[in-house]
Design a protein around this motif. Structure first.
Motif, short mmCIF file in Angstrom:
data_model
loop_
_atom_site.label_atom_id
_atom_site.label_comp_id
_atom_site.label_asym_id
_atom_site.label_seq_id
_atom_site.Cartn_x
_atom_site.Cartn_y
_atom_site.Cartn_z
N ARG A 1 44.14 40.19 23.10
CA ARG A 1 42.72 40.11 22.79
C ARG A 1 42.29 41.37 22.04
O ARG A 1 42.85 42.44 22.24
CB ARG A 1 41.91 39.99 24.08
CG ARG A 1 42.21 38.75 24.90
CD ARG A 1 41.51 38.81 26.24
NE ARG A 1 41.99 39.91 27.08
CZ ARG A 1 41.38 40.34 28.18
NH1 ARG A 1 40.25 39.76 28.57
NH2 ARG A 1 41.88 41.34 28.89
N ARG A 2 41.25 41.23 21.20
CA ARG A 2 40.82 42.37 20.39
C ARG A 2 39.38 42.73 20.73
O ARG A 2 38.52 41.87 20.86
CB ARG A 2 40.93 42.06 18.90
CG ARG A 2 40.63 43.27 18.03
CD ARG A 2 40.88 42.96 16.57
NE ARG A 2 39.85 42.10 16.00
CZ ARG A 2 39.34 42.26 14.78
NH1 ARG A 2 39.78 43.22 14.00
NH2 ARG A 2 38.43 41.44 14.32
N LEU A 3 39.15 44.03 20.87
CA LEU A 3 37.82 44.56 21.09
C LEU A 3 37.53 45.56 19.99
O LEU A 3 38.30 46.50 19.77
CB LEU A 3 37.73 45.24 22.46
CG LEU A 3 36.35 45.76 22.89
CD1 LEU A 3 35.40 44.60 23.14
CD2 LEU A 3 36.46 46.63 24.14
N VAL A 4 36.42 45.38 19.28
CA VAL A 4 36.08 46.24 18.15
C VAL A 4 34.96 47.18 18.57
O VAL A 4 33.91 46.75 19.05
CB VAL A 4 35.64 45.41 16.93
CG1 VAL A 4 35.40 46.33 15.73
CG2 VAL A 4 36.70 44.36 16.59
N VAL B 1 44.92 44.08 25.82
CA VAL B 1 43.86 44.10 24.82
C VAL B 1 44.20 45.11 23.74
O VAL B 1 44.85 46.12 24.00
CB VAL B 1 42.50 44.44 25.47
CG1 VAL B 1 42.54 45.84 26.08
CG2 VAL B 1 41.36 44.35 24.46
N ARG B 2 43.78 44.82 22.54
CA ARG B 2 43.95 45.76 21.43
C ARG B 2 42.58 46.31 21.06
O ARG B 2 41.67 45.55 20.71
CB ARG B 2 44.59 45.08 20.21
CG ARG B 2 44.79 46.02 19.02
CD ARG B 2 45.81 45.42 18.05
NE ARG B 2 45.37 44.15 17.52
CZ ARG B 2 44.66 44.01 16.38
NH1 ARG B 2 44.31 45.09 15.70
NH2 ARG B 2 44.31 42.83 15.95
N LEU B 3 42.41 47.63 21.16
CA LEU B 3 41.14 48.25 20.81
C LEU B 3 41.16 48.64 19.34
O LEU B 3 42.02 49.39 18.89
CB LEU B 3 40.89 49.49 21.67
CG LEU B 3 40.79 49.26 23.18
CD1 LEU B 3 40.27 50.52 23.87
CD2 LEU B 3 39.87 48.09 23.50
N LEU C 1 34.69 40.68 27.20
CA LEU C 1 35.64 41.78 27.16
C LEU C 1 34.90 43.10 26.95
O LEU C 1 35.24 44.13 27.54
CB LEU C 1 36.66 41.56 26.05
CG LEU C 1 37.77 42.61 25.90
CD1 LEU C 1 38.56 42.76 27.19
CD2 LEU C 1 38.69 42.24 24.74
N ALA C 2 33.86 43.05 26.11
CA ALA C 2 33.05 44.25 25.88
C ALA C 2 32.39 44.71 27.17
O ALA C 2 32.35 45.91 27.47
CB ALA C 2 32.00 43.97 24.81
N ASP D 1 32.09 48.41 31.88
CA ASP D 1 32.29 48.61 33.32
C ASP D 1 33.36 49.66 33.59
O ASP D 1 33.23 50.49 34.50
CB ASP D 1 32.68 47.29 33.98
CG ASP D 1 31.55 46.27 34.01
OD1 ASP D 1 30.40 46.65 33.72
OD2 ASP D 1 31.83 45.09 34.29
N PHE D 2 34.44 49.62 32.79
CA PHE D 2 35.51 50.60 32.96
C PHE D 2 34.99 52.02 32.71
O PHE D 2 35.23 52.94 33.51
CB PHE D 2 36.66 50.30 32.00
CG PHE D 2 37.52 51.49 31.68
CD1 PHE D 2 38.33 52.07 32.64
CD2 PHE D 2 37.48 52.07 30.41
CE1 PHE D 2 39.10 53.19 32.35
CE2 PHE D 2 38.24 53.19 30.11
CZ PHE D 2 39.05 53.75 31.09
#
Length: 531
Positions: A33-36, A65-67, A365-366, A371-372
């Motif tokens: 998964r990708r988070l931009v 996930v891929r940031l 995911l964002a 939360d993290f």
């Protein structure tokens, strides 16, 4: 050349091997998964947050996930980028929804918080349509900056409620993150952003370089930056390019306004006496900034350059955000060349937020990433020493966490800066947003004109004053703030900048630069004639 080749190879190996041996993040599979994320944060923060988030997900049995970090520059460049990208995206959305093109009037109105949503005119319809939409610029998160910038983006409609308070009410209750500290907001009441760590603004200095200039006492006030002995040795950042630099200059003005209010006997709110005291304090603060600019080495486009040059000794002192000073002081012997101090009663502790962008492609995911960052695991990335359990592995980020639980005694041995507690430091200074927040952009504009665009003339005037013993007429002329007084900034400059008319802004800039240059030239003439 051949004889030198072995030496060059050895030098290259010496320089490259340490980088090759650094721990690397394993590449995630293409199916991840990708988070931009859009951010002004440096590579060290991006590295540790990426590693920490991957570990956070792995411990919870979630897929990788891929940031995808996007770093177009500082907060000023990011604001311009967001404005441009959302305009382009909304133009396409508007055309698809209405069958007509977006007029310039509607383009100026759709992200303008002052534009009323009610009514049937095109501007109101555009504003309503944008706020009800899921218009996307294909970026999920805005991460890093100041509360002012985030408040502006939230009011424009670019940030949306990430519902952090619904998922984690414990973060905002008693003993948790307060809504404000020392006048600074730490989270948005509508949930559109929340602070992740906090920062103060102060003075970085090189003790050795100061001693070479005959200055043995460590700086502890903003006024210390204007010492004539520092001429050519004060490193500053251009506030029109750096939000953190502008915030630091705002602290100078805020403290001067507070001092003026105290000297006037703390007049009642809304009275003529209060208005007079605030105007006098604003002018006092801008006068000090002019004096500091007069002995400056430069106003850099990059705020990080200030700290690097102070550490190297090419500059002796500078203004910076706290973590720049602390981060650069990592390493053997670095602390002897670089130190940081919050000026006495001269800085608030402001939040460095995170927020969910409208139209985020991966909103869930964002939210997990947000939360993290707000969890003890994410807060440890900011604050823990490098190599301790749960801490960063490559870089000690030296940031002050926002979560109060991180200051409990049991965590103290793990913290890089255990004595930095924002909930104690903030009591020495109260930020009053009503005084300067409406003038924040105007402040950077004026400082650029007063100190950067007129740098040569300002330096000449400052040097002439020092060389000729500060003759009274020349000194009075230098301290005359009438061209950029509080009344002028509030009633002329700020409205011009808010008008959205670039021709009006350029005309104002040209007129003021010409007037300021002539003003400084007159100071130089008076000083050299001993007047």
């Amino acid at each position: 050349m051949k004889a030198a080749l072995p030496g060059l190879i050895a030098l290259a190996a010496l320089l490259l091997v340490p980088f090759a041996l650094r721990p690397k993040l394993a590449a995630e599979p293409d199916t991840a998964r990708r988070l931009v994320l859009l951010t002004p944060h440096n590579e060290a923060i991006r590295y540790e947050m990426t590693r920490g988030f991957r570990s956070f997900l792995e411990q919870r049995g979630q897929p990788p996930v891929r940031l995808d970090w996007r770093n177009p520059g500082g907060t000023t460049e990011i604001a311009r980028y967001l404005s441009s990208e959302y305009r382009s995206a909304f133009e396409q959305y508007y055309a698809a929804q209405t069958g007509s093109s977006l007029s310039e009037r509607a383009a100026q109105a759709f992200a303008n918080p002052k534009q009323a949503e009610e009514g049937d005119d095109e501007a109101a319809r555009a504003r309503r349509l944008f706020l009800a939409s899921n218009v996307s610029i294909n970026i999920d998160i805005l991460f890093g900056g100041g509360s002012y910038d985030f408040s502006q983006h939230a009011a424009a409609g670019r940030l949306v409620d990430a519902r952090v308070a619904e998922r984690h009410p414990e973060l905002f209750g008693d003993g948790a993150i307060p809504q404000t500290v020392g006048g600074e907001p730490y989270w948005d009441k509508q949930g559109r952003w929340v602070g992740t760590c906090v920062s103060g603004f102060g003075i970085c200095y090189n003790p050795q370089a100061l001693r070479q200039l005959g200055i043995s006492e460590a700086p502890h006030r903003w006024q210390d930056l204007a010492d004539p002995r520092l001429a050519g040795k004060v490193a500053l950042a251009d506030p029109s390019k750096s939000g953190s630099a502008n915030k630091a200059f705002e602290m100078i003005v805020q403290q001067a306004m507070s001092d003026a209010m105290a000297a006037a006997g703390s007049p009642a709110k809304g009275t003529p006496e209060e208005a007079k005291a605030l105007s006098r304090g604003f002018d006092d603060g801008m006068r000090l900034i002019r004096r500091i600019g007069g002995v400056s080495r430069y106003f850099s486009d990059q705020a990080t350059k200030v700290v690097q040059d102070v550490q190297s000794g090419s500059a002796a002192i500078g203004m910076c955000i706290d973590f720049y000073g602390r981060f650069e002081s990592e390493g053997s012997g670095a602390a002897e060349r670089l130190r940081f101090v919050l000026p006495d009663g001269g800085s608030s502790m402001g939040a460095d937020p995170i927020g969910l962008l409208r139209g985020a492609p991966a909103p869930e995911l964002a939210k997990t990433f947000i939360d993290f960052v707000l969890s003890p695991a994410g807060q440890a990335m900011w604050a823990y020493k490098r190599g301790v359990p749960g801490g960063p592995v490559r870089y000690a980020l030296r940031r002050t966490p926002i979560l109060p639980v991180m200051f409990e005694p049991a965590r103290r041995p793990f913290l890089s800066d255990p004595d930095e507690n924002p909930y104690l430091a903030a009591h020495a200074f109260t930020y009053r947003a009503a005084w300067t927040a409406p003038l924040f952009r105007a402040l950077s504009f004026v400082i650029r004109l007063m100190c950067v665009d007129t740098e040569e003339e300002l330096h000449d005037a400052s040097a002439a004053l020092a060389a000729h013993g500060n003759p009274p007429r020349a000194k009075a002329a230098f301290d005359d703030m009438s061209l950029v007084s509080h009344e002028v900034v509030k009633n002329e400059i700020a409205p011009a900048l808010a008008s959205g008319d670039p021709l009006r802004e350029v005309a104002l800039q040209n007129r003021l630069v010409t007037a300021l240059k002539r003003h400084y030239e007159q100071v130089s003439e008076l000083a050299r004639s001993g007047q």
